[in-house]
Design a protein around this motif. Structure first.
Motif, PDB file in Angstrom:
ATOM      1  N   ASP A  35      19.936  17.090  51.537  1.00  0.00           N
ATOM      2  CA  ASP A  35      21.046  17.962  51.943  1.00  0.00           C
ATOM      3  C   ASP A  35      22.160  17.988  50.897  1.00  0.00           C
ATOM      4  OD1 ASP A  35      22.046  15.450  52.337  1.00  0.00           O
ATOM      5  OD2 ASP A  35      22.645  15.761  54.428  1.00  0.00           O
ATOM      6  N   SER A  36      21.781  17.911  49.620  1.00  0.00           N
ATOM      7  CA  SER A  36      22.748  17.933  48.527  1.00  0.00           C
ATOM      8  C   SER A  36      23.192  19.361  48.211  1.00  0.00           C
ATOM      9  CB  SER A  36      22.122  17.310  47.273  1.00  0.00           C
ATOM     10  OG  SER A  36      21.131  18.178  46.745  1.00  0.00           O
ATOM     11  N   ASP A  37      24.170  19.458  47.310  1.00  0.00           N
ATOM     12  CA  ASP A  37      24.668  20.772  46.877  1.00  0.00           C
ATOM     13  C   ASP A  37      23.558  21.623  46.271  1.00  0.00           C
ATOM     14  OD1 ASP A  37      27.092  19.740  47.640  1.00  0.00           O
ATOM     15  OD2 ASP A  37      27.920  19.591  45.613  1.00  0.00           O
ATOM     16  N   ASN A  38      22.559  20.984  45.666  1.00  0.00           N
ATOM     17  CA  ASN A  38      21.464  21.718  45.028  1.00  0.00           C
ATOM     18  C   ASN A  38      20.469  22.300  46.022  1.00  0.00           C
ATOM     19  OD1 ASN A  38      22.433  21.337  42.428  1.00  0.00           O
ATOM     20  ND2 ASN A  38      21.418  19.356  42.250  1.00  0.00           N
ATOM     21  N   CYS A  39      20.645  21.989  47.298  1.00  0.00           N
ATOM     22  CA  CYS A  39      19.755  22.519  48.338  1.00  0.00           C
ATOM     23  C   CYS A  39      20.493  23.508  49.231  1.00  0.00           C
ATOM     24  CB  CYS A  39      19.175  21.385  49.162  1.00  0.00           C
ATOM     25  SG  CYS A  39      18.077  20.337  48.190  1.00  0.00           S
ATOM     26  N   ALA A  40      21.608  24.020  48.717  1.00  0.00           N
ATOM     27  CA  ALA A  40      22.408  25.000  49.452  1.00  0.00           C
ATOM     28  C   ALA A  40      22.809  26.106  48.490  1.00  0.00           C
ATOM     29  CB  ALA A  40      23.655  24.342  50.035  1.00  0.00           C
ATOM     30  N   ILE A  41      23.037  27.298  49.036  1.00  0.00           N
ATOM     31  CA  ILE A  41      23.521  28.410  48.221  1.00  0.00           C
ATOM     32  C   ILE A  41      24.682  29.086  48.942  1.00  0.00           C
ATOM     33  CG2 ILE A  41      21.318  28.838  47.058  1.00  0.00           C
ATOM     34  CD1 ILE A  41      20.891  31.232  48.955  1.00  0.00           C
ATOM     35  N   ALA A  42      25.487  29.785  48.167  1.00  0.00           N
ATOM     36  CA  ALA A  42      26.563  30.604  48.727  1.00  0.00           C
ATOM     37  C   ALA A  42      25.968  31.957  49.076  1.00  0.00           C
ATOM     38  CB  ALA A  42      27.689  30.757  47.718  1.00  0.00           C
ATOM     39  N   THR A  43      26.188  32.414  50.309  1.00  0.00           N
ATOM     40  CA  THR A  43      25.687  33.725  50.728  1.00  0.00           C
ATOM     41  C   THR A  43      26.816  34.547  51.320  1.00  0.00           C
ATOM     42  OG1 THR A  43      25.052  32.878  52.908  1.00  0.00           O
ATOM     43  CG2 THR A  43      23.346  32.901  51.209  1.00  0.00           C
ATOM     44  N   CYS A  44      26.724  35.866  51.140  1.00  0.00           N
ATOM     45  CA  CYS A  44      27.696  36.778  51.735  1.00  0.00           C
ATOM     46  C   CYS A  44      27.357  36.959  53.212  1.00  0.00           C
ATOM     47  CB  CYS A  44      27.685  38.124  51.012  1.00  0.00           C
ATOM     48  SG  CYS A  44      26.167  39.072  51.269  1.00  0.00           S
ATOM     49  N   ALA A  45      28.227  37.640  53.940  1.00  0.00           N
ATOM     50  CA  ALA A  45      28.014  37.849  55.371  1.00  0.00           C
ATOM     51  C   ALA A  45      26.724  38.623  55.641  1.00  0.00           C
ATOM     52  CB  ALA A  45      29.213  38.582  55.971  1.00  0.00           C
ATOM     53  N   THR A  46      26.414  39.621  54.800  1.00  0.00           N
ATOM     54  CA  THR A  46      25.211  40.435  55.002  1.00  0.00           C
ATOM     55  C   THR A  46      23.945  39.607  54.811  1.00  0.00           C
ATOM     56  OG1 THR A  46      26.391  42.402  54.259  1.00  0.00           O
ATOM     57  CG2 THR A  46      23.989  42.519  54.266  1.00  0.00           C
ATOM     58  N   CYS A  47      23.880  38.882  53.694  1.00  0.00           N
ATOM     59  CA  CYS A  47      22.696  38.050  53.430  1.00  0.00           C
ATOM     60  C   CYS A  47      22.557  36.967  54.494  1.00  0.00           C
ATOM     61  CB  CYS A  47      22.790  37.417  52.046  1.00  0.00           C
ATOM     62  SG  CYS A  47      22.554  38.555  50.662  1.00  0.00           S
ATOM     63  N   PRO A  72      18.651  30.394  37.724  1.00  0.00           N
ATOM     64  CA  PRO A  72      18.294  29.060  37.237  1.00  0.00           C
ATOM     65  C   PRO A  72      18.360  28.003  38.342  1.00  0.00           C
ATOM     66  CG  PRO A  72      20.472  29.690  36.452  1.00  0.00           C
ATOM     67  CD  PRO A  72      19.901  30.885  37.152  1.00  0.00           C
ATOM     68  N   LEU A  73      18.931  28.350  39.495  1.00  0.00           N
ATOM     69  CA  LEU A  73      19.070  27.418  40.607  1.00  0.00           C
ATOM     70  C   LEU A  73      17.829  27.467  41.497  1.00  0.00           C
ATOM     71  CD1 LEU A  73      20.961  25.479  42.187  1.00  0.00           C
ATOM     72  CD2 LEU A  73      21.717  27.493  43.463  1.00  0.00           C
ATOM     73  N   PRO A  74      17.077  26.369  41.596  1.00  0.00           N
ATOM     74  CA  PRO A  74      15.867  26.378  42.427  1.00  0.00           C
ATOM     75  C   PRO A  74      16.112  26.806  43.874  1.00  0.00           C
ATOM     76  CG  PRO A  74      15.861  24.460  41.018  1.00  0.00           C
ATOM     77  CD  PRO A  74      17.211  25.114  40.858  1.00  0.00           C
ATOM     78  N   ALA A  75      17.234  26.429  44.478  1.00  0.00           N
ATOM     79  CA  ALA A  75      17.503  26.810  45.875  1.00  0.00           C
ATOM     80  C   ALA A  75      17.564  28.329  46.016  1.00  0.00           C
ATOM     81  CB  ALA A  75      18.806  26.183  46.359  1.00  0.00           C
ATOM     82  N   ALA A  76      18.181  29.018  45.069  1.00  0.00           N
ATOM     83  CA  ALA A  76      18.252  30.481  45.107  1.00  0.00           C
ATOM     84  C   ALA A  76      16.866  31.081  44.887  1.00  0.00           C
ATOM     85  CB  ALA A  76      19.231  31.003  44.065  1.00  0.00           C
ATOM     86  N   GLN A  77      16.079  30.486  44.000  1.00  0.00           N
ATOM     87  CA  GLN A  77      14.713  30.953  43.768  1.00  0.00           C
ATOM     88  C   GLN A  77      13.880  30.831  45.050  1.00  0.00           C
ATOM     89  OE1 GLN A  77      13.065  28.607  40.599  1.00  0.00           O
ATOM     90  NE2 GLN A  77      14.428  29.454  39.045  1.00  0.00           N
ATOM     91  N   ASP A 103       8.243  26.966  39.093  1.00  0.00           N
ATOM     92  CA  ASP A 103       7.574  25.739  38.677  1.00  0.00           C
ATOM     93  C   ASP A 103       6.919  25.088  39.896  1.00  0.00           C
ATOM     94  OD1 ASP A 103       9.298  23.695  39.946  1.00  0.00           O
ATOM     95  OD2 ASP A 103      10.806  24.317  38.483  1.00  0.00           O
ATOM     96  N   GLU A 104       6.079  24.120  39.657  1.00  0.00           N
ATOM     97  CA  GLU A 104       5.240  23.537  40.707  1.00  0.00           C
ATOM     98  C   GLU A 104       6.050  22.979  41.884  1.00  0.00           C
ATOM     99  OE1 GLU A 104       2.047  20.024  40.582  1.00  0.00           O
ATOM    100  OE2 GLU A 104       1.763  21.532  38.999  1.00  0.00           O
ATOM    101  N   ASP A 105       7.129  22.246  41.603  1.00  0.00           N
ATOM    102  CA  ASP A 105       7.944  21.659  42.672  1.00  0.00           C
ATOM    103  C   ASP A 105       8.671  22.733  43.471  1.00  0.00           C
ATOM    104  OD1 ASP A 105       7.143  19.125  41.910  1.00  0.00           O
ATOM    105  OD2 ASP A 105       8.922  18.770  40.662  1.00  0.00           O
ATOM    106  N   THR A 106       9.211  23.728  42.783  1.00  0.00           N
ATOM    107  CA  THR A 106       9.928  24.805  43.463  1.00  0.00           C
ATOM    108  C   THR A 106       8.971  25.625  44.313  1.00  0.00           C
ATOM    109  OG1 THR A 106      11.499  24.883  41.616  1.00  0.00           O
ATOM    110  CG2 THR A 106      11.498  26.756  43.115  1.00  0.00           C
ATOM    111  N   GLN A 107       7.766  25.872  43.812  1.00  0.00           N
ATOM    112  CA  GLN A 107       6.754  26.614  44.567  1.00  0.00           C
ATOM    113  C   GLN A 107       6.383  25.863  45.845  1.00  0.00           C
ATOM    114  OE1 GLN A 107       5.241  29.622  43.379  1.00  0.00           O
ATOM    115  NE2 GLN A 107       4.295  29.817  45.361  1.00  0.00           N
ATOM    116  N   ALA A 108       6.211  24.557  45.737  1.00  0.00           N
ATOM    117  CA  ALA A 108       5.874  23.748  46.921  1.00  0.00           C
ATOM    118  C   ALA A 108       7.006  23.800  47.942  1.00  0.00           C
ATOM    119  CB  ALA A 108       5.591  22.311  46.500  1.00  0.00           C
TER     120      ALA A 108
END
Length: 187
Positions: A35-47, A72-77, A103-108
């Motif tokens: 639950d780190s910052d790298n597992c979260a993204i900023a989203t607008c109200a619509t998204c 470049p951010l895996p969470a956004a990908q 990449d393999e980890d992001t795909q999983a």
């Protein structure tokens, strides 16, 4: 727990999917490794409202994923790839998914959030069909609204799967039509 201000700062106070600055919210990516910052993204109200299922999906809004999936951010990908998989029946989405590399980890991680209970699309012999397969018709089909009959034996190349596992999409006589998968044979 992800720090909202840190995520918004990383995102330059815009949605990391569409670039809007309206009604930003923190979106924790489901099935994240932590639950780190790298597992979260900023989203607008619509998204945010569409990702959370609060409003109906506006396919045209998600054209923003043409850029977001290359973040470049895996969470956004991951979020972009999952949304593209949900919209896979759209031609532009299929084209984009063919080009995307994770990449393999992001795909999983991305696949971990997808439901696996989708029934396979089967041809007349019970063989599973995949997007991009070539099939041919096993019976004459009257094409409604196009005023022609697709004859038995007509090849249909590079088929697309639809949300309905009983149907496929393909081009015949230059027109994209929906075809009952059981009226086709792979090969």
């Amino acid at each position: 727990m992800a720090n909202q201000q840190a995520v918004f700062t990383r995102a330059n106070n815009v949605c990391e999917l569409c670039g809007s600055d309206q009604g930003l919210a923190l979106y924790m990516v489901p099935e994240s490794p932590n639950d780190s910052d790298n597992c979260a993204i900023a989203t607008c109200a619509t998204c945010s409202s569409q990702l959370n299922g609060e409003t109906d999906t506006d396919v045209n809004h998600w054209r923003c994923l043409n850029e977001a999936v290359w973040s470049p951010l895996p969470a956004a990908q991951v979020v972009a790839w999952r949304k593209l998989k949900q919209l896979e029946s759209e031609t532009w989405v299929q084209d984009l998914l063919e080009m995307v590399y994770l990449d393999e980890d992001t795909q999983a991680w991305a696949k971990a959030g997808l439901p696996e209970d989708r029934e396979p699309t089967l041809d007349s012999n019970g063989e599973a069909l995949q997007a991009g397969d070539n099939v041919h018709l096993i019976k004459d089909l009257n094409v409604k609204g196009a005023n022609f009959t697709a004859k038995r034996g007509t090849p249909v190349r590079n088929i697309r799967l639809t949300q309905n596992p009983l149907h496929i999409e393909g081009k015949i006589n230059g027109q994209t039509i929906v075809i009952i998968a059981a009226y086709t044979k792979k090969g």
